[in-house]
Scaffold this motif. Structure first.
Motif, short mmCIF file in Angstrom:
data_model
loop_
_atom_site.label_atom_id
_atom_site.label_comp_id
_atom_site.label_asym_id
_atom_site.label_seq_id
_atom_site.Cartn_x
_atom_site.Cartn_y
_atom_site.Cartn_z
N LEU A 235 0.83 -1.21 0.00
CA LEU A 235 0.00 0.00 0.00
C LEU A 235 0.86 1.25 0.00
CD1 LEU A 235 -2.80 -1.09 2.51
CD2 LEU A 235 -3.07 -0.69 0.06
N ARG A 236 1.95 1.21 0.76
CA ARG A 236 2.86 2.36 0.79
C ARG A 236 3.56 2.54 -0.55
NH1 ARG A 236 3.38 7.28 2.54
NH2 ARG A 236 5.49 7.90 3.12
N LYS A 237 3.85 1.44 -1.21
CA LYS A 237 4.54 1.49 -2.50
C LYS A 237 3.69 2.21 -3.54
CE LYS A 237 6.62 -1.54 -6.02
NZ LYS A 237 7.96 -0.91 -5.99
N ILE A 238 2.40 1.86 -3.62
CA ILE A 238 1.56 2.45 -4.66
C ILE A 238 1.03 3.83 -4.27
CG2 ILE A 238 0.87 0.19 -5.55
CD1 ILE A 238 -1.84 0.57 -4.21
N ASN A 239 1.08 4.16 -2.97
CA ASN A 239 0.55 5.44 -2.52
C ASN A 239 1.60 6.16 -1.69
OD1 ASN A 239 -1.11 7.57 -1.96
ND2 ASN A 239 -2.59 6.42 -0.77
N GLY A 240 2.66 6.60 -2.35
CA GLY A 240 3.72 7.31 -1.66
C GLY A 240 5.09 7.11 -2.27
N HIS A 241 5.35 5.89 -2.77
CA HIS A 241 6.66 5.57 -3.30
C HIS A 241 6.62 5.21 -4.78
CE1 HIS A 241 8.21 4.49 1.02
NE2 HIS A 241 8.04 5.78 0.82
N SER A 242 5.62 5.71 -5.48
CA SER A 242 5.49 5.41 -6.91
C SER A 242 5.57 6.70 -7.72
CB SER A 242 4.17 4.68 -7.17
OG SER A 242 4.18 3.40 -6.57
N GLY A 243 5.14 6.64 -8.98
CA GLY A 243 5.11 7.82 -9.82
C GLY A 243 6.50 8.39 -10.09
N LEU A 244 6.59 9.71 -10.10
CA LEU A 244 7.88 10.35 -10.34
C LEU A 244 8.92 9.91 -9.32
CD1 LEU A 244 6.91 14.08 -11.12
CD2 LEU A 244 7.25 12.20 -12.74
N THR A 245 8.48 9.69 -8.08
CA THR A 245 9.40 9.27 -7.02
C THR A 245 10.10 7.97 -7.38
OG1 THR A 245 8.05 10.35 -5.34
CG2 THR A 245 9.56 8.64 -4.57
N ALA A 246 9.34 6.99 -7.88
CA ALA A 246 9.93 5.69 -8.23
C ALA A 246 10.84 5.79 -9.45
CB ALA A 246 8.81 4.67 -8.48
N HIS A 247 10.44 6.57 -10.43
CA HIS A 247 11.21 6.67 -11.67
C HIS A 247 12.44 7.56 -11.54
CE1 HIS A 247 8.63 4.53 -14.54
NE2 HIS A 247 7.58 5.04 -13.91
N LEU A 248 12.29 8.67 -10.79
CA LEU A 248 13.32 9.70 -10.81
C LEU A 248 13.90 10.05 -9.44
CD1 LEU A 248 11.56 12.11 -13.36
CD2 LEU A 248 13.34 10.42 -13.84
N GLY A 249 13.35 9.45 -8.37
CA GLY A 249 13.89 9.70 -7.05
C GLY A 249 13.48 11.03 -6.45
N THR A 250 12.49 11.69 -7.03
CA THR A 250 11.99 12.95 -6.50
C THR A 250 10.52 13.10 -6.85
OG1 THR A 250 12.23 15.38 -6.48
CG2 THR A 250 12.65 14.24 -8.56
N ASN A 251 9.77 13.80 -5.98
CA ASN A 251 8.38 14.11 -6.30
C ASN A 251 8.21 15.59 -6.61
OD1 ASN A 251 8.61 15.35 -3.83
ND2 ASN A 251 7.01 14.17 -2.81
N ASP A 252 9.32 16.30 -6.81
CA ASP A 252 9.32 17.73 -7.07
C ASP A 252 9.39 17.99 -8.57
OD1 ASP A 252 9.80 20.48 -7.28
OD2 ASP A 252 11.03 20.54 -5.47
N VAL A 253 8.27 18.42 -9.14
CA VAL A 253 8.22 18.67 -10.59
C VAL A 253 9.22 19.73 -11.00
CG1 VAL A 253 6.75 19.56 -12.44
CG2 VAL A 253 5.84 17.88 -10.83
N ARG A 254 9.46 20.72 -10.13
CA ARG A 254 10.43 21.77 -10.47
C ARG A 254 11.81 21.19 -10.69
NH1 ARG A 254 9.13 25.21 -5.20
NH2 ARG A 254 9.35 23.06 -4.46
N GLU A 255 12.20 20.23 -9.85
CA GLU A 255 13.50 19.59 -10.01
C GLU A 255 13.55 18.79 -11.31
OE1 GLU A 255 16.18 16.07 -7.97
OE2 GLU A 255 14.88 17.28 -6.67
N VAL A 256 12.46 18.12 -11.63
CA VAL A 256 12.42 17.33 -12.86
C VAL A 256 12.56 18.24 -14.08
CG1 VAL A 256 11.04 15.76 -14.27
CG2 VAL A 256 11.01 15.54 -11.76
#
Length: 352
Positions: A235-256
């Motif tokens: 549950l933590r993987k799909i809701n917190g540790h996925s998306g941009l975080t899983a692919h790029l190591g950040t959830n900050d769109v500005r950094e991407v």
């Protein structure tokens, strides 16, 4: 009347003080990660957040003397949109929510302050607002009907702001509204009611900066039974540790975006894929009204990124004009709705 509005988020608490509809003070209280790590569960943060609110209000030169307190609503049972006076039933259900999120603290904090001050406490348009048409509830598995958890408060407020700015009536329009934040939700607002919308916390829609979104069902089941993860870890993987975080190591769109500007092709591919998925899911709402869409409205923190906003506009303007409202307006939505209800312009509803 003097109104205190409280909006808890996962890593911050936003507060606003209003005199009737006039904003007197706004503050975002950031909660350092190391502080939040002291609390095993979100509900355990109650005293910490309450003290931080009092401290901030006094630091801004205000006293704890309010006529009304309103808090962001929690993930209780499905209800219709509107203003709700807090009672023991809603508080009991908030203490045992459908899902754990910081928004569950909003009603608890509001009632706590109201009881101390001897005033009334309310919530407005919580994320469980459910006004779906029955046809939208049916899925291929009868035990798993489509449910809604979405940014109802901000979506409805921004949609109404768009209507005010264009001299239109919210109850006359068909609008696609998308909130783009750490979570993403989208809805088809048909004549003042969201008759189709996503479940932003349970694997519905596009992937987000930190959530997985819709996944291939069979592969997901296989991963769950692979022995690699416990239920909580999954549950933590799909809701917190996925998306941009899983692919790029950040959830900050500005950094991407900065990485893309520096020539990172993989970052570009992943962010473009998120934009692609967002657009595809927004377009999937068009059949709900047989293709009649008056406008598409983008709101939330990610709309501050021209890369994201323009990417979605490029893919969606074929369907309807696209309007951008960066950020969110939830404190204003809380305070203004309560003010209108208390002067008799809106109904005060009872949670049962």
């Amino acid at each position: 009347m003097k109104i205190l509005a409280i909006n808890p988020g996962m890593i911050s608490t936003k507060i606003g003080i209003f005199q009737d509809k006039e904003l007197l003070m706004h503050a975002t209280i950031n909660h350092p990660f190391e502080e939040l790590c002291r609390y095993p569960f979100i509900m355990d943060e109650f005293d910490y957040r309450r003290e931080s609110i009092v401290k901030e209000i006094k630091a801004q030169g205000f006293e704890m003397d309010f006529d009304v307190v309103v808090g962001r609503g929690g993930l209780v049972k499905p209800i219709t949109s509107g203003v709700y006076e807090l009672n023991e039933k809603v508080i009991e259900d908030t203490k045992h929510p459908r899902l754990h999120h910081a928004c569950n603290l909003g009603s608890l904090l509001a009632l706590s302050f109201a009881q101390e001050l001897g005033c009334r406490a309310f919530t407005v348009d919580p994320g469980v607002v459910d006004e779906l048409d029955d046809i939208a509830r049916i899925t291929g598995v009868p035990e798993m009907p489509h449910q809604t958890i979405w940014h109802a408060l901000n979506q409805r407020e921004i949609a109404k702001r768009y209507c005010r700015e264009h001299n239109l009536k919210y109850e006359d329009l068909d609008l696609i509204v998308c909130h783009l934040g750490s979570g993403i939700s989208f809805a088809l607002h048909h004549h003042g009611r969201a008759i189709e919308c996503s479940n932003a916390m349970s694997g519905d829609g596009p992937f987000t900066p930190s959530r997985a979104g819709s996944l291939p069902t069979a592969q997901l089941v296989q991963l769950c039974y692979s022995g690699k993860y416990t239920e909580k870890e999954m549950l933590r993987k799909i809701n917190g540790h996925s998306g941009l975080t899983a692919h790029l190591g950040t959830n900050d769109v500005r950094e991407v975006v900065k990485r893309i500007e520096n020539g990172d092709e993989h970052a570009k591919l992943v962010l473009d894929a998120m934009i692609y998925q967002i657009s595809r899911h927004l377009a999937s709402l068009a059949p709900v009204t047989c293709g009649h869409i008056d406008a598409i409205i983008l709101t939330g923190a990610m709309v501050n990124s021209d890369y994201v906003a323009n990417g979605i506009k490029r893919r969606m303007e074929y369907l309807a004009p696209v309007y951008c409202y960066p950020g969110e307006d939830e404190l204003t939505a809380l305070a203004h709705n309560v003010y209108r209800a208390l002067i008799g312009e809106q109904e005060i509803k009872v949670y049962e």
